[in-house]
Design an enzyme around this catalytic site. Sequence first.
Site: not given
Length: 333
Positions: A63, A165, A197-198, A220, A307
């Site tokens: 992603h 990410d 994706e998130e 990922d 994140h």
Amino acid sequence: MSKVFDLWNTVGGAFGPSGREDAVREAIAAIAGEYIDDITTDALGNLICRKKGAGKKLLFAAHMDSIGVVATYIDEKGFIRFAQVGGLFKGDLINIQVQFAGGTRGVISYEEKTPFKDITLDNLFIDIGAADRADAERQVQIGDFAVFDAPRFEQNGVLCGPYLDNRIGCVTLLLAMERLAQQEIENDLYFAFTAQEEVGLRGAGAAAFAVEPDIAVAVDVTDTGDLPERKTPMAVDMGRGPAVKVMDRSVICTPEVCAALERAAAACGIDVQREILQFGGTDTAALQKTRAGVQAGAVSIPTRYIHSPSEMCAVSDVEAAARLLEKFVLQQK
């Protein structure tokens, strides 16, 4: 600096929160174009790169969207309230810098009248230094998206900065594509750089539905268990090789695909780890549930501080993951 860093600096530096991946897609397409036969973009914004073959359809997905924030309200003093785009943790947000698509920068801060232990995302705001609401509205509109604004660097073979990410997953696919570009490949290869994706694995399902792969592998990041006094034990360390996912909260990977990935690693002398991620999920789940079901697995890059604006991973894990994917393709008959 390594080639991995150079690619990440290009792809990771593009503005691309969920649903606003255009700049990332353009950056990836410019690099991928010399390695494959065909590039398309679907209605959801997924970038699909194909290296044509007559054999099995193999789909690899990473992603390209990131987490971020979106402006929801501007008060009379020009401070901006926001909602999250993807998963955010308040501890990662206090006094960090963000940048809106138009270039306006700001700092996230909090209402100091609220005890820090009681603060939620509702108590946070973005300060862009505006004099009042009218001044702020000349720079930011309701519905504008912003992302972390922090430096990216490489040090001691380790990358650090925002949006490993999952821009590092995209880099892994680009490295694998380069390695496969000059080889005669029997199988029909698809590399999907997926959107959104998130916010619910939205792009991967659409991409896999269109491709109808025989096997799908997501790439990922994954959490690590190598930090001091880690609350949740996890058998993945940064720098000890890529991880083959066994399961996470959203998926149980197909055992045959896991075994094939481990065989590919062994064939090229790559150390791999086994990953069980107890919190969170990846595109693997959406790939697996497409149409009547797809044999699916995942290769993960061990990453610390996911994140946050300062994610961290090892260059060697990324390079090894690309070699693993190359060998996996060559072993599929």
